[in-house]
Design an enzyme around this catalytic site. Structure first.
Site, PDB file in Angstrom:
ATOM      1  N   TYR A  37      -0.475  -1.154   9.619  1.00 32.09           N
ATOM      2  CA  TYR A  37      -1.238  -1.576   8.407  1.00 32.09           C
ATOM      3  C   TYR A  37       0.363  -1.673   8.142  1.00 32.09           C
ATOM      4  CZ  TYR A  37      -2.857  -1.940   4.057  1.00 32.09           C
ATOM      5  OH  TYR A  37      -3.722  -2.748   3.511  1.00 32.09           O
ATOM      6  N   HIS A  50     -12.692   3.828   3.432  1.00 34.40           N
ATOM      7  CA  HIS A  50     -12.376   4.270   2.642  1.00 34.40           C
ATOM      8  C   HIS A  50     -13.400   5.108   3.157  1.00 34.40           C
ATOM      9  CE1 HIS A  50      -8.512   1.617   2.758  1.00 34.40           C
ATOM     10  NE2 HIS A  50      -8.361   2.434   3.742  1.00 34.40           N
ATOM     11  N   SER A 109       0.906  -0.829  -0.202  1.00 34.85           N
ATOM     12  CA  SER A 109      -0.106   0.140  -0.084  1.00 34.85           C
ATOM     13  C   SER A 109       1.012   1.301  -0.466  1.00 34.85           C
ATOM     14  CB  SER A 109      -0.881   0.021   1.442  1.00 34.85           C
ATOM     15  OG  SER A 109      -1.295   1.281   1.544  1.00 34.85           O
ATOM     16  N   SER A 110       0.484   2.503  -0.321  1.00 34.38           N
ATOM     17  CA  SER A 110       1.706   3.225  -0.745  1.00 34.38           C
ATOM     18  C   SER A 110       1.483   4.127   0.804  1.00 34.38           C
ATOM     19  CB  SER A 110       0.516   4.725  -1.789  1.00 34.38           C
ATOM     20  OG  SER A 110      -0.735   4.327  -1.029  1.00 34.38           O
ATOM     21  N   CYS A 111       0.933   3.647   1.899  1.00 41.76           N
ATOM     22  CA  CYS A 111       0.884   4.429   3.603  1.00 41.76           C
ATOM     23  C   CYS A 111       2.340   3.683   3.771  1.00 41.76           C
ATOM     24  CB  CYS A 111      -0.251   4.264   4.317  1.00 41.76           C
ATOM     25  SG  CYS A 111      -0.636   2.239   4.318  1.00 41.76           S
ATOM     26  N   LYS A 139       2.812  -4.458   5.914  1.00 38.20           N
ATOM     27  CA  LYS A 139       3.105  -4.327   5.139  1.00 38.20           C
ATOM     28  C   LYS A 139       4.640  -4.013   4.454  1.00 38.20           C
ATOM     29  CE  LYS A 139      -0.921  -5.315   3.387  1.00 38.20           C
ATOM     30  NZ  LYS A 139      -0.576  -6.148   2.568  1.00 38.20           N
TER      31      LYS A 139
HETATM   32  P1  GDP Z   1      -6.591   6.694   3.876  1.00 36.01           P
HETATM   33  O1  GDP Z   1      -5.741   7.485   2.556  1.00 36.01           O
HETATM   34  O2  GDP Z   1      -5.818   6.214   4.261  1.00 36.01           O
HETATM   35  O3  GDP Z   1      -6.047   8.869   5.093  1.00 36.01           O
HETATM   36  O4  GDP Z   1      -8.117   6.960   4.538  1.00 36.01           O
HETATM   37  P2  GDP Z   1      -9.281   7.515   4.400  1.00 36.01           P
HETATM   38  O5  GDP Z   1      -9.462   6.818   3.056  1.00 36.01           O
HETATM   39  O6  GDP Z   1     -10.001   6.757   5.621  1.00 36.01           O
HETATM   40  O7  GDP Z   1      -9.343   9.099   4.617  1.00 36.01           O
HETATM   41  C1  GDP Z   1      -9.152   9.770   3.722  1.00 36.01           C
HETATM   42  C2  GDP Z   1      -8.928  10.748   3.851  1.00 36.01           C
HETATM   43  O8  GDP Z   1     -10.374  11.519   3.351  1.00 36.01           O
HETATM   44  C3  GDP Z   1      -8.489  11.711   5.481  1.00 36.01           C
HETATM   45  O9  GDP Z   1      -8.019  12.916   5.455  1.00 36.01           O
HETATM   46  C4  GDP Z   1     -10.211  11.698   5.993  1.00 36.01           C
HETATM   47  O10 GDP Z   1     -10.421  12.199   7.161  1.00 36.01           O
HETATM   48  C5  GDP Z   1     -10.555  11.745   4.691  1.00 36.01           C
HETATM   49  N1  GDP Z   1     -12.541  11.984   4.920  1.00 36.01           N
HETATM   50  C6  GDP Z   1     -13.519  12.610   4.964  1.00 36.01           C
HETATM   51  N2  GDP Z   1     -14.397  12.024   5.152  1.00 36.01           N
HETATM   52  C7  GDP Z   1     -14.319  10.973   5.672  1.00 36.01           C
HETATM   53  C8  GDP Z   1     -15.178  10.011   5.709  1.00 36.01           C
HETATM   54  O11 GDP Z   1     -16.827   9.974   5.520  1.00 36.01           O
HETATM   55  N3  GDP Z   1     -14.739   8.527   6.025  1.00 36.01           N
HETATM   56  C9  GDP Z   1     -13.548   8.202   6.284  1.00 36.01           C
HETATM   57  N4  GDP Z   1     -12.627   6.848   6.180  1.00 36.01           N
HETATM   58  N5  GDP Z   1     -12.238   9.835   5.612  1.00 36.01           N
HETATM   59  C10 GDP Z   1     -13.207  10.845   5.464  1.00 36.01           C
END
Ligand code: GDP
Length: 313
Positions: free
Chosen positions: A140, A183, A111-113, A144
């Protein structure tokens, strides 16, 4: 470049019920191979002995390791032990047992994280371990990183052809649309759809809406994984990106356009932003001849269709 054919080969897709696994099984139909799958209930990949027995019995030629415990920013930071234990066990068991059972090639999915929180953008493969990780998903990420290093170590010591791919943020049909555990993209589809249904005038975005994410449609990833399994034989991990980068607020606006939401967005700043940006450099895979095809708008439309279909079941 040494190229392998998947035709008539036994291919184990570990994690076939997940977002990536499902798409990969569909993509593999074109390769005329025999796809092996096993349900979680029949085989817990965290169990070394059971996994060993299953591999001895089924003898796959190639393995895609798409099995993982995954989740969005809240899920990831709320269950650190589960995220590190499950993902480390899956990687350790499948990679070591592939070596023990003479599996010809393994493709491990990262993953890119895995890259540092403040890595120079676009993030090149060699940024790995040059800085500290984003705390919301470090458990995580550590698992990875261990997985990709395992592939590399077995390559160096035993000459195994174990490769690893690092996709950017994924989305697509069959995603986890649960707001708490999923996500951002599927979470926002769910929230915005429900707001329209309930005639609500506002939808809350977690954090500031300012972080940027690069989104790759899962069927494009499945195509890249098959491409890499056939053609990529280096034990250096390789990025798989789409160049479809967008801020979270603009993502929300695009989803609103697809669903027909006319209200406004508010921000819940008590929720984390996570990493400000993780735009990966995909020059390496592009130069080998692979590129993603699906633009964000089309990908969101397909994902929303699958969400609606699932709801009506
Ligand atoms: P990340 O890419 O590992 O950070 O995982 P996410 O896809 O869960 O979140 C991406 C970004 O979207 C973060 O900055 C979250 O705070 C933001 N975000 C905004 N609204 C939402 C929501 O409803 N769900 C999630 N999961 N993230 C949200």
């Amino acid at each position: 470049m040494k190229q392998i054919s998947l035709k008539n080969k036994k291919i184990f897709v570990a994690g076939h019920t997940g977002l990536v696994g499902k798409s990969l099984c569909k993509r593999l139909e074109k390769e005329k191979c025999k796809v092996l799958c096993v349900n979680k209930k029949s085989l817990d990949l965290r169990d070394f002995n059971k996994t060993d027995r299953w591999l001895k019995l089924n003898k796959p030629d190639y393995i895609f390791i798409a099995a993982a415990r995954v989740g969005g920013i809240l899920e990831n930071s709320s269950y650190p032990a589960d995220f590190i234990y499950d993902n480390l066990s899956i990687a350790l068991n499948l990679i070591h047992l592939s070596y023990k059972n003479n599996v010809k090639k393994v493709l491990y999915l990262g993953s890119s994280c895995i890259y540092p929180k403040f890595a120079k953008q676009p993030i090149k493969e060699d940024s790995l371990l040059t800085g500290s990780l984003e705390p919301t998903n470090e458990w995580y990420a550590i698992a990875k990183i261990a997985g990709l290093k395992l592939c590399k170590a077995y390559g160096i010591q035993y000459k195994n052809n174990f490769i690893s791919a690092m996709p950017t943020n994924l989305y697509g049909p069959g995603d986890n649309f649960d707001v708490k555990s999923g996500h951002v993209l599927p979470g926002l589809i769910n929230k915005i759809h429900n707001a329209v249904k309930q005639n609500k005038k506002k939808v809350t975005i977690w954090g500031t809406g300012e972080p940027k994410r690069e989104f790759l449609f899962v069927d494009d990833l499945a195509d890249a994984l098959v491409f890499l399994m056939k053609k990529y034989n280096k034990n250096e991990h390789i990025n798989v990106g789409s160049a479809n980068e967008v801020s979270i607020l603009n993502l929300a606006k695009t989803i609103a356009r697809v669903i027909g939401f006319k209200g406004r967005f508010t921000f819940d700043k008590s929720k984390p932003d996570g990493t400000p940006r993780k735009f990966i450099d995909s020059k390496k895979i592009n130069s080998l001849g692979w590129k993603s095809k699906t633009n964000l708008l089309d990908g969101i439309k397909l994902t929303y269709e699958s969400y609606l279909k699932n709801k009506s079941k």
